[in-house]
Enzyme design. Sequence first.
Site, PDB file in Angstrom:
ATOM      1  N   ASP B 566      18.879  27.131  61.463  1.00  0.00           N
ATOM      2  CA  ASP B 566      18.098  28.322  61.736  1.00  0.00           C
ATOM      3  C   ASP B 566      16.668  27.914  62.114  1.00  0.00           C
ATOM      4  OD1 ASP B 566      17.471  31.086  61.689  1.00  0.00           O
ATOM      5  OD2 ASP B 566      16.602  30.812  59.671  1.00  0.00           O
ATOM      6  N   GLU B 638      24.396  27.782  64.166  1.00  0.00           N
ATOM      7  CA  GLU B 638      23.170  27.247  63.572  1.00  0.00           C
ATOM      8  C   GLU B 638      23.456  25.917  62.882  1.00  0.00           C
ATOM      9  OE1 GLU B 638      20.563  31.252  62.631  1.00  0.00           O
ATOM     10  OE2 GLU B 638      21.955  30.484  61.126  1.00  0.00           O
TER      11      GLU B 638
END
Lengths: 435, 748
Positions: B566, B638
Site C-alpha cells: 500500500d 498491493e
Amino acid sequence: MFPIRRGTVNVLLIEINPFAPASPPISLGYISAFLQSKGFRVKILTLGEDTSVSCTSLHQLITGFRPALVGLSAYQRTLLYVIGLARFIKSVDNKIKIAIGGPQATFMPSAGFAQLHDVDYVCRSSGEATLLAIARAINEGAPFSDLSGVSYKNADGGIHDTDALEGFADLDSYPSPYLNDVFDYSRMREAIMLTSRGCPHHCIYCYTPHAFQHKVTFHSTDRVIEEIKWIRKKGVRKLWFADPNISYKWARFQELLDRILTEGLETKMWLQTRADLVNPALMKKMKQAGVSTIAFGLESASEQVMPRLDKEVSIDKVAEAIRLAQSQDIEVELFTMFGLPYETFEDAMITLEFVKKNNVKIMGNTNSQQMQIYFGTHMAGHYEDYNIRPLNTKRPPYLSIGCQYETDHMSMDEINRIQDLWRAHSLDRGRRIVS
Amino acid sequence: MKTALQKIYVILGKQDKEQLDRLCRLLWSLFSYVNLTSNLYLVSASLVDGMSQVEYIQKAVNAFLRANLFARVYVHFVHRAPRATAEEMDFYYQYYYQNWKRATREFDHEGYMHQEIPRLMLLPIIVPDDRVEPTALAGLLGRLKSAFMLPGLYLDKGTSFLARYEDLLARVEKVYYGHGHGGQPADILCNLCREDIFHDTSAKLEPDPVSMAEPCPAALIISGPEGKMYVCVDAFLKKESLADIDGDLDPEAVMARYHERRNGQRGCLACRERGVVSFSDVSLPKGATHEVGDLLYYFGTLHQEAENHVQAMERYEKSLKLSPVEEADPIYFRLGLSYTKTGRYDEALEAFKKAEKTYRDQYYFHFYAGLCYFQKGDYGVAIEKFSKAADMKPQQEDMVRVLIYMGTCYNRLGEYEEAVLHLGRARHKAGGVREIYSALGFSYFQMKDYDRAIEHLKMAVELDPHSAMDYASLGANYREQGDMNMAIAMYNKAMALDPSMPSAKDNLERLKKTVNEQQLLSLQNNLGYHFKDIRFLSEAVRHSSYVNELQEPALKDNERLEFLGDAVLDLVVTHTLMNHFPETREGDLSRMRATIVNESQLAMVAQKLHLGDHLLLGRGEALSHGGEKSSILADALEAVIAAVYLDGGLEAAFEVVTRQFSELMAHVGERLLAEDFKSRLQEFVQAKFKTIPQYSVEAETGPDHDKKFEIRLTVGTLLTTRGTGKSKKAAEQAAARVALDKLQGDAK
Ligand code: B12
Ligand code: SF4
C-alpha cells in the site's frame, strides 16, 4: 371303576452299573421297541459311572413319567444296586410294580426272589414277551393274570412260577430298537448290534446256551443291513456285535460281509466268535468290511484244563485263529479265566504265557479274570463235582457263587497271586470291558 | 435331569458342637442332590481337630447310604500329618484312623456279600509337613492301605521331594499336587478343586474342546469357618457366596440358585485356563506335565485366533517347557506365527526353524518364513521362501497370496519385469484381488508405463473404492503424465479417504507447489518482472483464508505484504503524478492519486494480470469465488507490489507499477477534470462568493432505458447555467463545467 384302555400304562426300564460308563443297553432296547409297538410308552434309563443322577432327580423322573411298571436288568454284580433302586422306587410310590429280568433273573431260585422284598416279578430269559404280558396285566388291573416265563409274588408274599415261555424263533419278529429310534444317537459313540441270540455249545461255565435252550436264532441279513444303514445315517461309525458267535453260520456271515462291501457300508467293527468258526477267506473279508478287533474265547491255554471245560476248541486252533487275524492286521482280544476246575497255579501261568507269546496285548477284554459261577450254568449246578468250595456260606440266595470260591487245585491265595500277575502285565491296570 | 453334585468340599472349622450340628443337618439335606457316586472332601488343618468332626459327619453319611442302597460315597479326609516318629505315627493310626475305619464295617460286609466294592470308601489325604520323616510316613501309609483306607498324598513345593521315594508312592492311591508352600485348608481346597478342573479339562481336550466352556463337574464348597457355601472354586476365590450354612435351609431353593449361578455367565473357560496355568509351575509327574503342556498349547491357539498374540505367546512358551520334544514342532510353529504377528521376525524365524522337521513339506511353512523375511526387508531370501511355497502347489487362494508377495518383493528389489510376471500369474488365477492391481500399478509406474499403471490402479480402486493408497498412486501417475488437475483430484481423494496418509499429503503439497510455481511463472511474465526469490511472490498470493485452513504456524499470509505494498504503491503513484503534473496543486494531486489507488482500479489491474488465478485461497473462499472479489484482488496486488519491492528494490517496484498503471496515469488528468467539475465549482464559489451552487431538474425526457435529464444550476443571482446528460449526475457535471468556465473566464 373307570375303564382302562389297552396299552396305556407307562413302563420305565433301567440298567444300572456304577462301575462302567453308561452304554445304551441293547437288551432293554429290544424290550422297549417291542412294548412300544404294542402301544406302551417306554423310557430307558441307563445309570453308569458317568451318569449324573441324584435321589432328587430320580424322584422327579418317577413322579414326572409316572410308570406303572419298572423293569430292571439284573446282573450278579449289580444286584445290590437293583435292590436299592427297587426300594427307592417303592418309597416314591409303592403302587408301582417292579420286575427284574436279564442274566441274573433268568435262573434265580425262588429263595432268592423271596428276599427281594421290593421286586414283584422275575422274568426268565428273553424279556420282550414276558414283560409285555406283565404290562398288559397291570393295564387290565389284574397284575398277575395270564403271565408266562415269569415268577411273581402275590399280595401275601407267596411266590408263584408260571410256565416257561420261549422267545420268537425268527428274531425279525422283534421290532428293531435302532429303526424305531429307541436310543439317543447324539451321545452314542458305538452301536451295540445283535444279529443272533443263543449258542448250541456246552461250555460248563457259560450261561448263554441255557438261557436260550441251546438254540441259536437269527436276524435276516436284510434287517441287519437296514440297521447298519440307519445307524450310519445317524452318524455312528463304530459297531460292536454282541452275538456270542457271529460266524456261527458261515454262509450267512459271509453274505453279511459281502453286502457291507457291495453297499459301501464299511464301518469300524468289533466282534467275537469261536476260534473254530473262522477261516482265511472270511478273515480277509472281515478286514475289508472294517473289522478292527476280533475277540476269541481261549479260557485256558493249559492242555490239562481246556478239554475239561467242554468248549471243544483246541488251543492250537486258537493260536491259528490269532495268526489268521494278525496276518490281516486285525487286533485280537482273548477271553481267559483263572480259577478254572482242575487248574493249578502253573496251568494259570501257562495261559498268561500263551497270551504274551502270541503277541496279544493284555488290556481291555484280554485282562483275565477269575471264573464267575453264575446261576443257570452247568457249573452252578455241579460245582461240587469239580472240587470247588464256596467261601461264603451266608451268601444271599439271590446271588450265585460268583468268584467267592477256591478249588482243590488253587487256593484263594494263589488265585489272588495270579490275579496280581495279570494286573502287573496289563497295559491298562486291568480294566475289562465285557464280562 | 438336573446335574447332580459330584463333589462336596468342606473346610472344617473349630470344634464347635453347634456349628458342626448345623453343618451335618445341611449335608444331610444336600445328600438328596449328590450323584449316584459322590465324593465328600473334608479339609482340616489338623488330624486331631479334624477327626472328631469327620467321625460326626460320617454318621450322617452312613445314614444316607443305609437309606439308599444304590448310592456310593467316597469320603476324603484331607489333613496335615503331624511331624512324628514311626511310633507316634503308629499311635495316630490306632487312636484315630482305626476308629474312623469302624464306620465302614457294615458296608464292607455288604460289599463282601454282594461281591462288589463297598459303597463307602474312606480315603485319607495326607498333607505332610516339609520336615516329615519319609520312612515314618511310609509306615503310616502302608498301614492305612492294608486296612483298605486307600491313602492319598498332597504334595506342594515344600514337600514335592517326597515324590522321589518310590515305596512311599507305591502305598498311595493318588498323589495330589498343590502349588505354593503349605498353606491353609482354604488353599489346599482350592488346589484340590483346581486339580479336578484340570483333569476334567484335559479329558475334554480330545473329544470336544468346545465343551470346555461348560461348567466343570458339579461341586459345592462349604466353608465352615466362614459359615458360607459357594458354587465353585471360582466363586469361592471371588467370595461370591451362594448361601449361609444353616441346617434349616430350604435345599430345593438353594440348589435351584446353585444351578442358576453355575449356568449363568461364570466364564468357565477362563477359569479352566487359570487352573491349567496354575499347574504350569507345579512339578507334576511326566504324564500330567504333558497334559498341562497340551492344554496350554490349546489355550494358546484360542488366544491366537482371537488375535491376542501376547497371551498366545505366553501360553506357547510355557507349553514348550512342559511338552515332550516330539510334540514341540506344532508349538514352535504356532509360536512363530504369533511372533510374526507382533513383528518379532527374527524370533519367528528361529521358531519356524525348530518346527521345520514337521512342517517343511507344508507350503504355508515356507510362506510364513517368507513373510518374515519380507517384513525384515530381506526380499531376496523372501523370494526364495515364497517360490518354495509356490512349488508345493498350494490351493488357489494361497497360491495367489504367494504370487502377490513375490511380485511385491520384486517390486521392492526394482526388478519390475519379474514383478509384472508374477503378478500377472496371480491375476490370471484370481481376477478380483485388489492387491494384484495395486502392485502391478506400482510396477508399471516404475517402468514409466503410466497408461498401464493407471489402467491397473483404476481396477484396484474399482475393487476397493476405499483404497487411499491406490488413489495416491493414481495421483502420482497423472502427475507424471502432466495432468496436474487429475493428479490433484486423485491426491485429494486419497486424503479424504485417509487424512493421515503422509505420502499423499506430501505429494499433494508438492504438487500444489509445482503447479503454483508454474503458475507464478506466468504471473511474473505478466508483471514483467522475474523474481530472484520466488518466495516473496508466493507469500503475496497466499490469502489468509488459505493459511488459516492449513493451520501451519510457519506459513505467512499476504497481509503484512499488503500493508507494505500500500505504501509502496502510494509512493510510486505520488512520485509519478508529481512528475507528470508539475503545475498541479497538492489537493488535486491527492485527488488524482485517489482515482488511481482505490479498490476498483487496483482490482482492474489485478484482473489484467490474472492475479486471481494464482491466489491461494481457503476452501470457503475458493467456493464463493474469492478470486474474483475486488477487495481480495486489490489487497493481493498491493502484496505483489510489496513483493517486487522486497525482491528488487524500489527501482523494480517503480518500473512494475508504472508499467501496470501507465494507462491509468495517462488519463488521470482528463478524468480528474471530467469527473469533478461539480466539486471544483463548489470550492471556487465558496471561496469567492461565500455561497454554494444549487442544482434543480428542469426536464426529464425519453423512455426509461434511454432517459435524458436537463439540470439548471444557479449560483445565487450571479449565474445560471444548464446541462444535459443521461444521468442526473452527468447533467449536473455538464452544468457545473459551463458555470466554471464562465466564472473562471470572468475571473481572468
Ligand atoms: C454285550 C454284553 C455286555 C455289554 C452290554 C452292551 C450293551 N450296551 O448292551 C457290556 C460290555 C456293557 C456288558 C457289561 C456287563 N456284563 Co455283559 N454281556 C454281554 C453279552 C456278551 C451279550 C448280552 C446281550 O446283549 N445279549 C443279547 C440280549 C438280547 O440278551 P440279554 O442281554 O440277555 O437280554 C435279554 C434277556 O436277558 C432279558 N432281559 C435283560 N434285561 C432285562 C430286564 C427286564 C426287566 C426284563 C423283563 C428282561 C430283561 O430280555 C432281553 C431281551 O430278550 C453277555 C453274554 C451273552 N452271550 O449273553 C454278557 C453278560 C450278560 N454280561 C455279564 C456281566 C456279568 C456283565 C457285567 C456285570 C460285567 C461287569 N463286571 O461289569 C456288566 C454289567 C452291565 C450292566 N449294565 O450292568 C454276564 C451276566 C452274568 C450274570 N448272571 O450276571 C454275561 C451273561 C456274560 C457272562 N459272563 O456269562 N455286557
Ligand atoms: S462260552 Fe461261548 S461257546 Fe461256550 S457256551 Fe458260552 S457262548 Fe457258547
